[in-house]
Each structure stands twice: as structure tokens, then as C-alpha cells.
Design a protein around this motif. Structure first.
Motif, PDB file in Angstrom:
ATOM      1  N   VAL A 193       5.190 -15.443   2.601  1.00  0.00           N
ATOM      2  CA  VAL A 193       4.618 -14.230   3.178  1.00  0.00           C
ATOM      3  C   VAL A 193       3.806 -13.473   2.127  1.00  0.00           C
ATOM      4  CG1 VAL A 193       5.152 -11.984   4.212  1.00  0.00           C
ATOM      5  CG2 VAL A 193       6.408 -14.028   4.931  1.00  0.00           C
ATOM      6  N   ALA A 194       4.323 -13.448   0.902  1.00  0.00           N
ATOM      7  CA  ALA A 194       3.615 -12.742  -0.180  1.00  0.00           C
ATOM      8  C   ALA A 194       2.226 -13.327  -0.396  1.00  0.00           C
ATOM      9  CB  ALA A 194       4.430 -12.817  -1.467  1.00  0.00           C
ATOM     10  N   ARG A 195       2.141 -14.655  -0.349  1.00  0.00           N
ATOM     11  CA  ARG A 195       0.839 -15.300  -0.533  1.00  0.00           C
ATOM     12  C   ARG A 195      -0.111 -14.953   0.605  1.00  0.00           C
ATOM     13  NH1 ARG A 195      -3.590 -16.670  -2.099  1.00  0.00           N
ATOM     14  NH2 ARG A 195      -4.383 -18.790  -2.100  1.00  0.00           N
ATOM     15  N   ILE A 196       0.366 -14.980   1.828  1.00  0.00           N
ATOM     16  CA  ILE A 196      -0.477 -14.640   2.972  1.00  0.00           C
ATOM     17  C   ILE A 196      -0.989 -13.204   2.855  1.00  0.00           C
ATOM     18  CG2 ILE A 196      -0.405 -14.113   5.456  1.00  0.00           C
ATOM     19  CD1 ILE A 196      -0.799 -16.996   5.084  1.00  0.00           C
ATOM     20  N   LEU A 197      -0.111 -12.306   2.411  1.00  0.00           N
ATOM     21  CA  LEU A 197      -0.479 -10.891   2.349  1.00  0.00           C
ATOM     22  C   LEU A 197      -1.364 -10.557   1.151  1.00  0.00           C
ATOM     23  CD1 LEU A 197       2.794  -9.154   3.551  1.00  0.00           C
ATOM     24  CD2 LEU A 197       0.728  -9.701   4.848  1.00  0.00           C
ATOM     25  N   GLU A 198      -1.614 -11.547   0.302  1.00  0.00           N
ATOM     26  CA  GLU A 198      -2.605 -11.350  -0.762  1.00  0.00           C
ATOM     27  C   GLU A 198      -4.016 -11.259  -0.194  1.00  0.00           C
ATOM     28  OE1 GLU A 198      -2.279 -14.462  -3.586  1.00  0.00           O
ATOM     29  OE2 GLU A 198      -0.283 -13.888  -4.265  1.00  0.00           O
ATOM     30  N   ARG A 199      -4.164 -11.772   1.005  1.00  0.00           N
ATOM     31  CA  ARG A 199      -5.474 -11.756   1.648  1.00  0.00           C
ATOM     32  C   ARG A 199      -5.930 -10.315   1.830  1.00  0.00           C
ATOM     33  NH1 ARG A 199      -7.367 -15.647   6.425  1.00  0.00           N
ATOM     34  NH2 ARG A 199      -9.088 -14.422   7.234  1.00  0.00           N
ATOM     35  N   ASP A 200      -7.150 -10.002   1.399  1.00  0.00           N
ATOM     36  CA  ASP A 200      -7.624  -8.620   1.350  1.00  0.00           C
ATOM     37  C   ASP A 200      -7.560  -7.923   2.699  1.00  0.00           C
ATOM     38  OD1 ASP A 200      -8.098  -8.866  -1.339  1.00  0.00           O
ATOM     39  OD2 ASP A 200     -10.242  -9.270  -1.130  1.00  0.00           O
ATOM     40  N   ASP A 201      -8.024  -8.600   3.763  1.00  0.00           N
ATOM     41  CA  ASP A 201      -8.076  -7.910   5.049  1.00  0.00           C
ATOM     42  C   ASP A 201      -6.683  -7.653   5.616  1.00  0.00           C
ATOM     43  OD1 ASP A 201      -7.760 -10.637   5.518  1.00  0.00           O
ATOM     44  OD2 ASP A 201      -9.830 -10.860   6.193  1.00  0.00           O
ATOM     45  N   PHE A 202      -5.730  -8.582   5.353  1.00  0.00           N
ATOM     46  CA  PHE A 202      -4.358  -8.341   5.788  1.00  0.00           C
ATOM     47  C   PHE A 202      -3.750  -7.178   5.008  1.00  0.00           C
ATOM     48  CE2 PHE A 202      -3.580 -13.033   7.166  1.00  0.00           C
ATOM     49  CZ  PHE A 202      -4.323 -12.809   8.319  1.00  0.00           C
ATOM     50  N   HIS A 203      -3.952  -7.199   3.696  1.00  0.00           N
ATOM     51  CA  HIS A 203      -3.390  -6.144   2.839  1.00  0.00           C
ATOM     52  C   HIS A 203      -3.947  -4.778   3.237  1.00  0.00           C
ATOM     53  CE1 HIS A 203      -1.683  -4.366  -0.795  1.00  0.00           C
ATOM     54  NE2 HIS A 203      -2.852  -3.774  -0.996  1.00  0.00           N
ATOM     55  N   MET A 204      -5.254  -4.734   3.520  1.00  0.00           N
ATOM     56  CA  MET A 204      -5.884  -3.474   3.894  1.00  0.00           C
ATOM     57  C   MET A 204      -5.309  -2.934   5.199  1.00  0.00           C
ATOM     58  SD  MET A 204      -8.272  -2.176   6.232  1.00  0.00           S
ATOM     59  CE  MET A 204      -9.271  -3.568   6.711  1.00  0.00           C
ATOM     60  N   ARG A 205      -5.126  -3.812   6.173  1.00  0.00           N
ATOM     61  CA  ARG A 205      -4.618  -3.354   7.467  1.00  0.00           C
ATOM     62  C   ARG A 205      -3.187  -2.838   7.351  1.00  0.00           C
ATOM     63  NH1 ARG A 205      -6.772  -8.221  11.172  1.00  0.00           N
ATOM     64  NH2 ARG A 205      -5.314  -7.411  12.719  1.00  0.00           N
ATOM     65  N   LEU A 206      -2.370  -3.478   6.524  1.00  0.00           N
ATOM     66  CA  LEU A 206      -1.012  -2.988   6.320  1.00  0.00           C
ATOM     67  C   LEU A 206      -1.016  -1.644   5.610  1.00  0.00           C
ATOM     68  CD1 LEU A 206       1.006  -6.189   5.318  1.00  0.00           C
ATOM     69  CD2 LEU A 206       1.203  -4.854   7.425  1.00  0.00           C
ATOM     70  N   SER A 207      -1.833  -1.523   4.582  1.00  0.00           N
ATOM     71  CA  SER A 207      -1.851  -0.283   3.811  1.00  0.00           C
ATOM     72  C   SER A 207      -2.383   0.894   4.627  1.00  0.00           C
ATOM     73  CB  SER A 207      -2.695  -0.463   2.537  1.00  0.00           C
ATOM     74  OG  SER A 207      -4.051  -0.717   2.863  1.00  0.00           O
ATOM     75  N   GLU A 208      -3.238   0.588   5.614  1.00  0.00           N
ATOM     76  CA  GLU A 208      -3.787   1.650   6.459  1.00  0.00           C
ATOM     77  C   GLU A 208      -3.040   1.779   7.780  1.00  0.00           C
ATOM     78  OE1 GLU A 208      -8.007   1.265   6.882  1.00  0.00           O
ATOM     79  OE2 GLU A 208      -8.347   1.180   4.713  1.00  0.00           O
ATOM     80  N   HIS A 209      -1.893   1.089   7.867  1.00  0.00           N
ATOM     81  CA  HIS A 209      -1.026   1.159   9.051  1.00  0.00           C
ATOM     82  C   HIS A 209      -1.753   0.750  10.327  1.00  0.00           C
ATOM     83  CE1 HIS A 209       1.869   3.170   6.467  1.00  0.00           C
ATOM     84  NE2 HIS A 209       0.927   4.030   6.115  1.00  0.00           N
ATOM     85  N   LEU A 210      -2.617  -0.271  10.185  1.00  0.00           N
ATOM     86  CA  LEU A 210      -3.316  -0.833  11.341  1.00  0.00           C
ATOM     87  C   LEU A 210      -2.546  -2.048  11.841  1.00  0.00           C
ATOM     88  CD1 LEU A 210      -6.967  -0.606   9.968  1.00  0.00           C
ATOM     89  CD2 LEU A 210      -5.914   0.866  11.698  1.00  0.00           C
ATOM     90  N   PRO A 211      -2.634  -2.373  13.120  1.00  0.00           N
ATOM     91  CA  PRO A 211      -1.876  -3.506  13.657  1.00  0.00           C
ATOM     92  C   PRO A 211      -2.250  -4.832  12.985  1.00  0.00           C
ATOM     93  CG  PRO A 211      -2.746  -2.135  15.429  1.00  0.00           C
ATOM     94  CD  PRO A 211      -3.378  -1.650  14.161  1.00  0.00           C
TER      95      PRO A 211
END
Length: 397
Positions: free
Chosen positions: A147-165
Motif C-alpha cells: 500500500v505504501a508503494r501505491i500511495l507514493e503515486r503523486d495523484d493518489f497522495h494528493m487526493r488523500l492529503s486533500e481529503h478527496l475520494p
């Protein structure tokens, strides 16, 4: 036949990044020693029905592999396309129906044949293997990535940090695309720089399944007609390969002068210094752009249609439509990069920015024959012309 070093240099010319050059040389050498063509993959999710010039940057590189005798696999992501590539997205893509995907795929293949040699093209659909993955096989695939590797992806990380779905099926996209490379036993994969994460994931998954990782050949993203943003149908800054010749020619003639060198290099394989050399020899930038427009139009519509489009452009937009007494706007450097709203708001007779916004929203303003969009940036030249509504014209001098 070129030696291996020359082939590598030719194939990586114009690429933004290669992972890695030495492996490409090794694969090419083994290919010729064993008389086994490389499997070169391009995956396309048919999420829109048309191919534009931005797509042809990668297609041209694929054609070079074809010319060297390698097997080019044009992979239609009919399964991954039902998820939609989340690359560069701040929201979840609308899922496509299977009928949409099938219709779009047919158009993609037909249009790609204008660049690629269809006789040397292998067409595959990733539903061939992805649809048959049972739960055990899916769990095996998922176990190869953290999961950590997947969440390294910029667009995924950005959406999580901005509380987007961020939905679970989107997290599976890179793994499913990676499994395509496993199923095909790909030696090389091409894509734009926005595909870096997906392609590097494919290399990791291939290794996990006991295969030699593919070489990643990442091509630059072509800026659209606005000169700033990546070419995209959704942004309205694209030139479609299936558009009428007059439309292609007119759109190319509308691009900012600063973009010509990049388009010549990425679309026509001219050296990066081509435009500067021509201008250094005293060539008028407009003539250089006209040659660019002619060559690109001729590629997709034929030389005769390109000549007719050029004549139509000259007659319609320079001789016929623009009244000789049209108001003149004096050229200033600021007009070389100005927002559409600022430009229209400054025109004589436009009472307010609100009116300028209304005209742009209605598609009532064109520059050099190309309709302006709200939010677009414009690069005017001393010989540009502006049309507002049906009858108001302005010349730039």
C-alpha cells in the motif's frame, strides 16, 4: 542494418527518459543473435474516441521499432478502460460501459493506422487475461505490491492529503496495467511521462513473476495549441488526426511561435535547432509555421488536401473575411502571452469583462480562425486577426 549502438541512439532520440539504455542495447543484441523480435508494448485506454497529435509522439516511436523488425503490440485496455487511468486526476473517472470502450477502441485502431504500419501491428485486448483472473490470482497479484508503494503515486497522495475520494478500484489500476506486461512478456513499453509510475510498476511486477523487466521509454507530453498545457480534448487545445484538412491546417497556424521548434522536433523528427536555424537564415516565422501546418496536414490528409487547406486558409482568413477597414490593434509584447479574458476585455466596443466572459463562454471569439476558450492563454502575432461574433473584426499590426 545499423549497429546496435546506432539503433539505441535512434530509438531513444527525443525520449524524455529511458529505464534503461544499457538494457535496451542488451535486449536488441539478444534479439538479433536469436532472431527473436522484441515485444514492444503500448497500452491505450480508449476513454475518448479520437487520437490527437499528442498521441502520435508515442506512435511515431513505435513505428521506428516496426522499421527495425520488432513486434509492436497495440494493447487496447478494454478492461482497464472501464476503470479509467487515474494518472493526473484529482477526481474519480466516470466508469465507461463496455459498449463505449468497444466503440472507442475501433476508432483508435483505425486512426493509429495512419502512423503505424498495420501489417506489422499486433492488436490485443487486455480482457483476454484480466477477465479470467479469479480471486486467488487477484490476491497473488495484489501481494506483489505494498500500500505504501501505491500511495507514493503523486495523484493518489494528493487526493488523500486533500481529503478527496480515492476508491479501491483505482488503487488496482497500476497493478492491472502491470499485469498486461506480464501477460505479453513485454521487452519494451512506451508511454508519456505521465505514465512513469504505471510503467515502473510493470517492471516491478514482471520481476515478481520471474520475468526480465521491460525497458521503459518515456516520451515527452506535447503542449497543445495554447502553448502551455498538455494537449487534451477536454481542454480544447488539441488537433485531431481525423479532423478535416482545413481544421488541422488552421489549428496548427494558430499555435504560438515559441511552440514551433518543439512541434517540429516531436512530430516531424527535425533537430531541436531547426526553427532557430531557419530564422537565423532570415526566414519569416509565418512561413516556417506554414510549412509545419502543411506537413502535418499532408501526413493525415494527403498532400493535395494540404495544399487545398493552405489555399483556403489564405483566401478565407486573409483576403476574404477580414474587412480592409477593420480596426487595428497595435502589437505589443504583452499580447504574445495573454489570457483570453484579458484580450477580449480590452477590445474596443467590449463594455466589460462580464461581456467578454459571456462572449467566450458562447464561443463567439476566434483568433486566426481558431475559437478561444475561457481560461485559455493566447499568443498574438503582428499579423493576427480577431473575430467577435459574426461581423466584428480586429487586425493586429
Amino acid at each position: 542494418m545499423q549497429d546496435i549502438a546506432s539503433q539505441v541512439d535512434w530509438l531513444i532520440n527525443g525520449a524524455d527518459d529511458v529505464v534503461n539504455k544499457d538494457w535496451l542495447a542488451s535486449k536488441l543484441e539478444r534479439s538479433y543473435r536469436t532472431d527473436t523480435p522484441l515485444i514492444v508494448k503500448l497500452g491505450v485506454d480508449p476513454t475518448a474516441p479520437d487520437i490527437h497529435l499528442g498521441h502520435t509522439v508515442v506512435l511515431e516511436k513505435l513505428r521506428q521499432f516496426q522499421e527495425l523488425g520488432h513486434t509492436v503490440v497495440f494493447l487496447i485496455g478494454d478492461m482497464t478502460g472501464r476503470i479509467g487511468d487515474p494518472s493526473g486526476r484529482s477526481d474519480t473517472r466516470r466508469p465507461l460501459s463496455s459498449s463505449d470502450v468497444k466503440a472507442f477502441a475501433t476508432t483508435y485502431v483505425q486512426q493509429a493506422g495512419r502512423v503505424l504500419n498495420p501489417d506489422r501491428l499486433v492488436l490485443r485486448y487486455n480482457s483476454e487475461w484480466l477477465q479470467g483472473l479469479d480471486l486467488g490470482m487477484m490476491l497473488e497479484l495484489m501481494s506483489r505490491m505494498t500500500v505504501a508503494r501505491i500511495l507514493e503515486r503523486d495523484d493518489f497522495h494528493m487526493r488523500l492529503s486533500e481529503h478527496l475520494p480515492l476508491h479501491l478500484h483505482e488503487l488496482m489500476y497500476p497493478l492491472m496495467q502491470a499485469y498486461d506486461s506480464v501477460a505479453l512478456k513485454a521487452d519494451v513499453e512506451l508511454g508519456g511521462t505521465d505514465q512513469r509510475f504505471n510503467i515502473l510498476t510493470a517492471r516491478q511486477i514482471q520481476e515478481a513473476y520471474g520475468q526480465e523487466p521491460e525497458v521503459a521509454l518515456l516520451m515527452p507530453l506535447l503542449e497543445g495549441t495554447d502553448g502551455h498545457r498538455k494537449m487534451s480534448k477536454s481542454l480544447g487545445n488539441y488537433v485531431g488526426v481525423d479532423e478535416p484538412a482545413e481544421e488541422i491546417y488552421g489549428k496548427v497556424m494558430s499555435i504560438p511561435d515559441e511552440l514551433m521548434a518543439r512541434w517540429y522536433s516531436l512530430l516531424l523528427s527535425e533537430p531541436p535547432s531547426y526553427v532557430a536555424d531557419q530564422m537565423g537564415a532570415g526566414e519569416n516565422p509565418r512561413n516556417i509555421k506554414a510549412r509545419l501546418a502543411h506537413r502535418l496536414t499532408a501526413r493525415f490528409c494527403g498532400d493535395g488536401a494540404a495544399r487545398a487547406a493552405e489555399a483556403h486558409f489564405e483566401k478565407t482568413f486573409r483576403e476574404k473575411e477580414i474587412p480592409q477597414d477593420a480596426p487595428v490593434i497595435l502589437y505589443a509584447p504583452a499580447l504574445g502571452d495573454i489570457s483570453a479574458l484579458d484580450l477580449v476585455g480590452r477590445l474596443p466596443g467590449i463594455p466589460s469583462r462580464q461581456e467578454a466572459r459571456r462572449l467566450l463562454t458562447q464561443g463567439a471569439v476566434t483568433v486566426d480562425g481558431v475559437r478561444l476558450e475561457m481560461g485559455q492563454r493566447v499568443s498574438l502575432r503582428p499579423d493576427s486577426w480577431i473575430k467577435v461574433g459574426k461581423r466584428r473584426y480586429f487586425r493586429v499590426r
